[in-house]
Each structure stands twice: as structure tokens, then as C-alpha cells.
Design an enzyme around this catalytic site. Sequence first.
Site, PDB file in Angstrom:
ATOM      1  NE  ARG A  73       2.250  34.748  -8.989  1.00 19.89           N
ATOM      2  CZ  ARG A  73       2.698  34.281  -7.824  1.00 19.89           C
ATOM      3  NH1 ARG A  73       2.851  32.972  -7.644  1.00 19.89           N
ATOM      4  NH2 ARG A  73       3.000  35.090  -6.848  1.00 19.89           N
ATOM      5  CD  GLU A  99      -3.101  27.678  -2.558  1.00 22.04           C
ATOM      6  OE1 GLU A  99      -1.941  28.050  -2.810  1.00 22.04           O
ATOM      7  OE2 GLU A  99      -4.098  28.145  -3.122  1.00 22.04           O
ATOM      8  NE  ARG A 120     -20.130  45.353 -21.182  1.00 20.20           N
ATOM      9  CZ  ARG A 120     -21.230  44.884 -21.771  1.00 20.20           C
ATOM     10  NH1 ARG A 120     -21.207  44.558 -23.054  1.00 20.20           N
ATOM     11  NH2 ARG A 120     -22.341  44.732 -21.094  1.00 20.20           N
ATOM     12  CE  LYS A 162      -0.062  36.729  -5.044  1.00 25.14           C
ATOM     13  NZ  LYS A 162      -0.750  36.200  -3.878  1.00 25.14           N
TER      14      LYS A 162
HETATM   15  N1  PXG Z   1      -0.787  30.343  -2.564  1.00 26.81           N
HETATM   16  C1  PXG Z   1      -1.533  31.471  -2.452  1.00 26.81           C
HETATM   17  C2  PXG Z   1      -3.001  31.378  -2.427  1.00 26.81           C
HETATM   18  C3  PXG Z   1      -0.864  32.715  -2.376  1.00 26.81           C
HETATM   19  O1  PXG Z   1      -1.576  33.835  -2.274  1.00 26.81           O
HETATM   20  C4  PXG Z   1       1.264  31.548  -2.496  1.00 26.81           C
HETATM   21  C5  PXG Z   1       0.557  30.369  -2.597  1.00 26.81           C
HETATM   22  C6  PXG Z   1       2.757  31.527  -2.579  1.00 26.81           C
HETATM   23  O2  PXG Z   1       3.173  32.052  -3.836  1.00 26.81           O
HETATM   24  P1  PXG Z   1       4.596  32.724  -4.026  1.00 26.81           P
HETATM   25  O3  PXG Z   1       4.637  33.073  -5.458  1.00 26.81           O
HETATM   26  O4  PXG Z   1       4.610  33.950  -3.133  1.00 26.81           O
HETATM   27  O5  PXG Z   1       5.600  31.737  -3.639  1.00 26.81           O
HETATM   28  C7  PXG Z   1       0.554  32.762  -2.408  1.00 26.81           C
HETATM   29  C8  PXG Z   1       1.252  34.090  -2.337  1.00 26.81           C
HETATM   30  C9  PXG Z   1      -0.015  37.072   3.002  1.00 26.81           C
HETATM   31  C10 PXG Z   1       0.249  37.034   1.526  1.00 26.81           C
HETATM   32  O6  PXG Z   1      -0.296  38.184   3.499  1.00 26.81           O
HETATM   33  C11 PXG Z   1       0.492  35.854   0.863  1.00 26.81           C
HETATM   34  C12 PXG Z   1       0.724  35.835  -0.517  1.00 26.81           C
HETATM   35  C13 PXG Z   1       0.694  36.998  -1.177  1.00 26.81           C
HETATM   36  C14 PXG Z   1       0.443  38.154  -0.519  1.00 26.81           C
HETATM   37  C15 PXG Z   1       0.225  38.196   0.840  1.00 26.81           C
HETATM   38  O7  PXG Z   1       0.079  36.043   3.659  1.00 26.81           O
HETATM   39  N2  PXG Z   1       0.949  34.643  -1.072  1.00 26.81           N
END
Ligand code: PXG
Length: 300
Positions: A57, A190, A110, A157
Site C-alpha cells: 500500500r 469512515e 522536481r 495514504k
Molecule cells: N482510514 C484512514 C483514513 C486511515 O488513516 C484506516 C482507515 C484504517 O486502515 P488500516 O489499514 O490501518 O486498517 C486508516 C489507517 C491514528 C492513525 O493515529 C490511524 C491510521 C494510521 C495512522 C495513525 O489514529 N489509520
Amino acid sequence: MVTLGDEILVYIDGEYYPRDKAKISVFDHGLLYGDGVFEGIRAYDGIVFKLKEHIDRLYSSAHAIMLNIPLTKEEMIEAVLETLRRNNLRDAYIRLVVTRGVGDLGLDPRKCAKPSIIIIAVPLLKLYDEEKRRKGISMIVSWVRRDPVDATSHEIKSLNYLNSILAKIEANNFGADEALILDANGYICEATGENIFIVKDGKLYTPPRSSGALPGITARVVKKIAEKLGYEVVERNITVTELYSADEAFLTGTGAEIMPIREVNKRIIGKGIMGPITEKIFDEFMRVVRDPNEGTPIYR
Ligand code: PXG
């Protein structure tokens, strides 16, 4: 809240630095423009859960923003594992960041010669206490909509999390634990850093990719677990009113793991505690995260 150990060693571009020496340039476009990508990863009992999926990812996000990561995926996996080893960690929360690198004060990428890679591994990430786990969290619906898929989509991300931070500020202002973010059409998208599932009449529902939600790795695992347990999982648009009258609802994410939702805008969801289907999925999830076949071992 991420609890930082005093003696942690942070990886930056191939070197390891103690916490107070782990610094990057103020001219890095990651800081100046949020120009970069990241992953949040967890290790349970010596196994990095779904490490390959997180690395895939990360590279997909980087590809979308045309950032060439100066390590191969295999080298990146080894760097993550070595950071964990140097910190003697078996259970950890790992933050992997790739910035655009040092440029000038114009936003043209760049000008940035080389991306920077940062790996931080800490022993503990505790987003919620165990009482919240049983009772569930409180949420409000945020005024800020998720950036649509034809804008700065959260499918990528990226380091640009202001969209989620604005929603989190709103949750804080109202004394709620989390914020629910709607998509451009007013359907549920979400939470700030978690995906959402609702349960109604024994079926699970979760918003589609077109909502602009991040395709969560935890959500993918949960879908598999639910189907294995015999529950159908449907991806479709969900309204806030549907959520109010759901039997159960929960969030999924690497940080939050599986977190039941107790109330939304003061409407109690179901019985206001972790529901029976959520609990079955939660129990199986906590087993799966420690399964050596579901991750990468730190120590060989
Ligand atoms: N939606 C978003 C916008 C995220 O950033 C998830 C869903 C869940 O994805 P995963 O792959 O982890 O199941 C994320 C990931 C925090 C924090 O501090 C949250 C994420 C990453 C880093 C920090 O709450 N979430």
C-alpha cells in the site's frame, strides 16, 4: 496516543538515531506541504501483522503521487524488521514515513532531489482503554466531508491529513471520542483513521471504495473473518439514519483494531455495548493477528 519509550532508535535514511537526535530538515516538503506518504503498522508477539500488505500500500500511495522510494520493497521490509530488532521489540506500533525530501520554498516537487525514509517503532500504542472496548466509543458526525476520489483522495495514504484532523477537532470540541466523516454525497465514509462496519439483521455493511475511504488492511481482514464465520458482507452506500438504527457498529484500523461504536450524535447504537457479532469477529481478529501465517517474523 503513542507512548514513546525513552531509549528508542529511529531509522532515518539508513542510519539509526536516538529520539532527540532524530530530525529532518525544515526544507523537507513533507513538512512544508504534507508531500509524502506513510503507513501505520503493528507487530504482535514477534510478528509484524500484514507487513507485506502495508508495504504494497505504501508503494501504491507513492506511485500515485509520483514519488520514487529509493529502496526496493524487500529492502524496506528489512529496514522495518531491523528497526524493530535494534529496539528489541516484539509488540510494537510502527510508523513508516516517506517524505518528498528537501526542496526549496516553492511547491514544485522536481526541486526535491531525494525522498527521506523514516521508521519509528514504539512499544505501545493505546488509543482506547479496555472499558471503551467493551462499551464502545462515542461519535459525532463531522461537518467536514471526506475529500472525494477526484481530489486529495484518502485512498492515497498521504501525509496530508488535515481533512481528518479537522474532523477530530470537531469530535474533541463536542467531547466525543471520534468523528464520523461523510462522503461527498452525504453517505457514511469512515472515521478519522478507521473504516466503519454496521451490522443489521445478521449482515455486515461497509461503505464502497467510491466513498473516498482508505482501503483499510484491517477492514480487509475483518471482511474475511466475517465471511469465514458465515456472515455476508455487503459494500454499499450507508446513510446516517441507517447507522442510528443498526444492531451493531464498529470501527476497524491498525491503531484502533476493532472498536465498537456506542453512540452517534447521542443516538445509542443497538444495546450500547459490544454486540455479539462484533465480539465474535473481535475474538477471531485477536487470534489472527498473532498467526505467523498472517505476518512477517521479526526474529528468525
Ligand atoms: N482510514 C484512514 C483514513 C486511515 O488513516 C484506516 C482507515 C484504517 O486502515 P488500516 O489499514 O490501518 O486498517 C486508516 C489507517 C491514528 C492513525 O493515529 C490511524 C491510521 C494510521 C495512522 C495513525 O489514529 N489509520
